[in-house]
Design a protein around this motif. Sequence first.
Motif, PDB file in Angstrom:
ATOM      1  N   ALA A 175       1.108  -1.100   0.054  1.00 60.74           N
ATOM      2  CA  ALA A 175      -0.057  -0.086  -0.267  1.00 60.74           C
ATOM      3  C   ALA A 175       1.101   1.231   0.161  1.00 60.74           C
ATOM      4  N   LYS A 176       0.181   2.224  -0.828  1.00 60.20           N
ATOM      5  CA  LYS A 176       1.425   3.753  -0.851  1.00 60.20           C
ATOM      6  C   LYS A 176      -0.078   4.824  -0.148  1.00 60.20           C
ATOM      7  N   LEU A 177       0.276   5.813   0.013  1.00 62.77           N
ATOM      8  CA  LEU A 177      -0.127   7.163   0.461  1.00 62.77           C
ATOM      9  C   LEU A 177       0.107   8.037  -0.639  1.00 62.77           C
ATOM     10  N   ARG A 178      -1.912   8.799  -1.153  1.00 63.48           N
ATOM     11  CA  ARG A 178      -0.939   9.405  -1.860  1.00 63.48           C
ATOM     12  C   ARG A 178      -2.313  10.641  -1.434  1.00 63.48           C
ATOM     13  N   TYR A 179      -1.862  12.596  -1.966  1.00 62.76           N
ATOM     14  CA  TYR A 179      -2.769  13.062  -0.863  1.00 62.76           C
ATOM     15  C   TYR A 179      -3.287  13.893  -1.658  1.00 62.76           C
ATOM     16  N   VAL A 180      -5.048  14.838  -1.676  1.00 61.85           N
ATOM     17  CA  VAL A 180      -5.192  15.824  -2.221  1.00 61.85           C
ATOM     18  C   VAL A 180      -5.415  16.456  -1.104  1.00 61.85           C
ATOM     19  N   ILE A 181      -5.636  17.904  -1.643  1.00 65.29           N
ATOM     20  CA  ILE A 181      -5.472  19.164  -0.942  1.00 65.29           C
ATOM     21  C   ILE A 181      -6.486  19.511  -1.415  1.00 65.29           C
ATOM     22  N   ILE A 191      -3.050  29.658  -8.644  1.00 68.48           N
ATOM     23  CA  ILE A 191      -2.444  29.089  -8.106  1.00 68.48           C
ATOM     24  C   ILE A 191      -1.036  28.402  -8.518  1.00 68.48           C
ATOM     25  N   GLY A 192      -0.713  28.432  -9.827  1.00 66.87           N
ATOM     26  CA  GLY A 192       0.727  28.571 -10.144  1.00 66.87           C
ATOM     27  C   GLY A 192       1.001  26.860  -9.997  1.00 66.87           C
ATOM     28  N   LEU A 193       0.514  25.995 -10.353  1.00 67.79           N
ATOM     29  CA  LEU A 193       0.364  24.836 -10.179  1.00 67.79           C
ATOM     30  C   LEU A 193      -0.412  23.802 -12.046  1.00 67.79           C
ATOM     31  N   PRO A 194       0.572  22.819 -12.485  1.00 65.34           N
ATOM     32  CA  PRO A 194       0.101  21.840 -14.057  1.00 65.34           C
ATOM     33  C   PRO A 194      -1.269  21.289 -13.738  1.00 65.34           C
ATOM     34  N   GLU A 195      -1.764  20.998 -15.239  1.00 70.96           N
ATOM     35  CA  GLU A 195      -3.558  20.458 -14.486  1.00 70.96           C
ATOM     36  C   GLU A 195      -2.728  18.554 -15.232  1.00 70.96           C
ATOM     37  N   THR A 196      -1.957  18.951 -15.264  1.00 76.39           N
ATOM     38  CA  THR A 196      -1.371  17.800 -15.831  1.00 76.39           C
ATOM     39  C   THR A 196      -0.093  17.259 -14.906  1.00 76.39           C
ATOM     40  N   PRO A 197      -0.079  15.225 -14.079  1.00 75.95           N
ATOM     41  CA  PRO A 197       1.335  15.817 -13.549  1.00 75.95           C
ATOM     42  C   PRO A 197       2.669  15.470 -15.239  1.00 75.95           C
ATOM     43  N   THR A 198       3.809  16.340 -14.282  1.00 78.43           N
ATOM     44  CA  THR A 198       4.930  16.465 -15.009  1.00 78.43           C
ATOM     45  C   THR A 198       5.206  15.083 -14.621  1.00 78.43           C
ATOM     46  N   ALA A 199       5.576  15.087 -13.781  1.00 75.64           N
ATOM     47  CA  ALA A 199       6.578  13.533 -12.959  1.00 75.64           C
ATOM     48  C   ALA A 199       5.890  13.349 -11.941  1.00 75.64           C
ATOM     49  N   PRO A 200       6.607  11.807 -11.010  1.00 79.57           N
ATOM     50  CA  PRO A 200       5.821  11.039 -10.302  1.00 79.57           C
ATOM     51  C   PRO A 200       5.733  12.274  -8.541  1.00 79.57           C
ATOM     52  N   ASN A 201       5.091  12.455  -7.783  1.00 83.98           N
ATOM     53  CA  ASN A 201       5.555  12.779  -6.458  1.00 83.98           C
ATOM     54  C   ASN A 201       5.486  14.787  -7.357  1.00 83.98           C
ATOM     55  N   HIS A 202       5.199  15.059  -8.237  1.00 82.97           N
ATOM     56  CA  HIS A 202       4.850  16.571  -8.446  1.00 82.97           C
ATOM     57  C   HIS A 202       3.673  17.292  -8.060  1.00 82.97           C
ATOM     58  N   PRO A 203       3.283  18.082  -6.889  1.00 79.11           N
ATOM     59  CA  PRO A 203       1.688  18.211  -7.373  1.00 79.11           C
ATOM     60  C   PRO A 203       1.622  18.887  -8.751  1.00 79.11           C
ATOM     61  N   TRP A 204      -0.061  18.715  -8.837  1.00 76.42           N
ATOM     62  CA  TRP A 204      -0.314  19.380  -9.775  1.00 76.42           C
ATOM     63  C   TRP A 204      -1.895  19.635  -9.667  1.00 76.42           C
ATOM     64  N   ILE A 205      -2.772  20.621 -10.516  1.00 75.49           N
ATOM     65  CA  ILE A 205      -4.029  20.682 -10.244  1.00 75.49           C
ATOM     66  C   ILE A 205      -4.807  19.930 -10.643  1.00 75.49           C
ATOM     67  N   MET A 206      -5.831  19.214 -10.292  1.00 71.08           N
ATOM     68  CA  MET A 206      -7.088  18.396 -11.324  1.00 71.08           C
ATOM     69  C   MET A 206      -8.532  19.216 -10.637  1.00 71.08           C
ATOM     70  N   PRO A 219       2.287   9.583  -5.018  1.00 68.26           N
ATOM     71  CA  PRO A 219       3.427   8.799  -4.017  1.00 68.26           C
ATOM     72  C   PRO A 219       4.663   8.377  -5.804  1.00 68.26           C
ATOM     73  N   LEU A 220       5.852   8.324  -5.739  1.00 68.23           N
ATOM     74  CA  LEU A 220       6.601   7.638  -6.346  1.00 68.23           C
ATOM     75  C   LEU A 220       6.893   6.307  -6.721  1.00 68.23           C
ATOM     76  N   VAL A 221       6.484   5.522  -8.189  1.00 64.41           N
ATOM     77  CA  VAL A 221       6.484   4.433  -8.084  1.00 64.41           C
ATOM     78  C   VAL A 221       7.326   3.602  -7.706  1.00 64.41           C
ATOM     79  N   ASN A 222       8.473   3.716  -6.634  1.00 62.04           N
ATOM     80  CA  ASN A 222       9.065   2.276  -5.846  1.00 62.04           C
ATOM     81  C   ASN A 222       8.300   2.651  -4.779  1.00 62.04           C
ATOM     82  N   GLU A 223       7.878   3.964  -4.200  1.00 62.73           N
ATOM     83  CA  GLU A 223       8.085   4.684  -3.171  1.00 62.73           C
ATOM     84  C   GLU A 223       6.367   3.206  -2.432  1.00 62.73           C
ATOM     85  N   VAL A 224       6.636   2.446  -1.298  1.00 65.90           N
ATOM     86  CA  VAL A 224       5.532   2.245  -0.803  1.00 65.90           C
ATOM     87  C   VAL A 224       5.995   2.017   0.907  1.00 65.90           C
ATOM     88  N   GLU A 225       4.514   2.346   1.292  1.00 65.22           N
ATOM     89  CA  GLU A 225       4.656   1.772   2.769  1.00 65.22           C
ATOM     90  C   GLU A 225       4.922   0.643   3.395  1.00 65.22           C
TER      91      GLU A 225
END
Length: 225
Positions: A175-181, A191-206, A219-225
Amino acid sequence: MKTLFTSLLFASVLISCNSSDKSKDTSEESTEVATTTEATAQTKKQLKSIETDDDLIATALMAAPAESRQNTKVIGYNMAGEFVTLKEGDSEYIVLADDPKKDGFNAACYHKDLEPFMARGRALRAEGKSAEEIFEIREAEVKSGEIEITPGSALHIYYGPNTTFDPETSKVEGAKLRYVIYTPFATSASIGLPETPTAPNHPWIMDPGTHRAHIMISPLVNEVE
């Protein structure tokens, strides 16, 4: 003749040493593989399936910050399929447990101020409303002030493909953690964020410009909690 004999003797000793070293290396490698396999087997043996309400509570609380887990309320479907309060709590968080009837694992932790918004979504879903209908109804209700989403409210999602966990740590396998603000009606420009992800673990607006506008941090692809 003596020189030839000495050379042959030296070569024989060298071959013997090399053979000994190779045998030693092979032996060490086999031991290392066996140890690793044994450790993996022991790890697998420690995992158990989510089978009780206590299991649901323990694994769901992994979505909440560690310092708040003891006093955090847990709600969700119990093993009997009833939506109930699984655990009482008075922290600033509410945790929604994994639905044991669904494949994979998904638990969510959010600030208690988001409960009216979350509860409204659950109620509409129970009425048989589609995702699009729920979106439109809550959009209107947030705009009218009937439901409030506090900007900056966070949602922590603990998710993965498996439903086995370590009973000693309560961590769910893989399992991994993903965050939504939440940032209602925010846009990329505001707010100055892209509307699509530019890389894993980089914030973007949905969902920019809507009541559900939110910053995603995956989370990063290999990041496991």
